[in-house]
Motif scaffolding. Structure first.
Motif, PDB file in Angstrom:
ATOM      1  N   UNK A  85       0.830  -1.205   0.000  1.00  0.00           N
ATOM      2  CA  UNK A  85       0.000   0.000   0.000  1.00  0.00           C
ATOM      3  C   UNK A  85       0.867   1.259   0.000  1.00  0.00           C
ATOM      4  N   UNK A  86       1.939   1.239   0.786  1.00  0.00           N
ATOM      5  CA  UNK A  86       2.864   2.380   0.803  1.00  0.00           C
ATOM      6  C   UNK A  86       3.446   2.642  -0.578  1.00  0.00           C
ATOM      7  N   UNK A  87       3.607   1.571  -1.359  1.00  0.00           N
ATOM      8  CA  UNK A  87       4.131   1.701  -2.717  1.00  0.00           C
ATOM      9  C   UNK A  87       3.047   2.080  -3.723  1.00  0.00           C
ATOM     10  N   UNK A  88       1.788   2.138  -3.263  1.00  0.00           N
ATOM     11  CA  UNK A  88       0.684   2.454  -4.159  1.00  0.00           C
ATOM     12  C   UNK A  88       0.179   1.259  -4.944  1.00  0.00           C
ATOM     13  N   UNK A 102      -4.391  -5.976  -1.765  1.00  0.00           N
ATOM     14  CA  UNK A 102      -5.679  -6.652  -1.576  1.00  0.00           C
ATOM     15  C   UNK A 102      -5.531  -8.140  -1.858  1.00  0.00           C
ATOM     16  N   UNK A 103      -4.798  -8.486  -2.901  1.00  0.00           N
ATOM     17  CA  UNK A 103      -4.594  -9.897  -3.237  1.00  0.00           C
ATOM     18  C   UNK A 103      -3.875 -10.634  -2.108  1.00  0.00           C
TER      19      UNK A 103
END
Length: 114
Positions: A81-84, A90-91
């Motif tokens: 998530x931090x990496x976008x 989610x996977x």
């Protein structure tokens, strides 16, 4: 040292990646593995950093987040998530967690939560 492993910090500061990797394999709490992932990211090896979280094998990295199954997955998802990389995160979170050996369930435990 601010909740960080002093040896891992020293190895990272002097760019001694292979020694840090070996230390991460032996260090119980996982601080060295976490620092290894940070160092790899700093060096531009994002995929290497992800691999530290994703596939620690039999190393101490497996214990980065304690014995609770799924905690490493949450850390990996947070990093993604931090990496976008939302879809990747989610996977990771949607993967079924392995059932610990010897654990059996009876009745509604295997069913839906409601």
């Amino acid at each position: 040292m601010n909740g960080r492993d002093a040896l891992a910090e020293l190895l990272a500061r002097h760019d001694r990646v292979e020694e840090l990797r070996a230390y991460a394999a032996a260090e119980y709490h996982g601080d060295a593995a976490r620092r290894l992932a940070e160092l790899l990211e700093e060096r531009g090896d994002v995929e290497g950093a992800i691999a530290v979280y994703r596939d620690p094998g039999d190393s101490g990295s497996r214990r980065v987040f304690g014995p609770c199954p799924g905690r490493g997955s949450r850390a990996l998802a947070g990093y993604l998530l931090d990496l976008g990389r939302v879809k990747d995160a989610v996977a990771v979170l949607q993967r079924p967690m392995p059932r610990p050996a010897g654990l059996t369930s009876v009745g509604p435990v295997d069913g839906p939560p409601f």
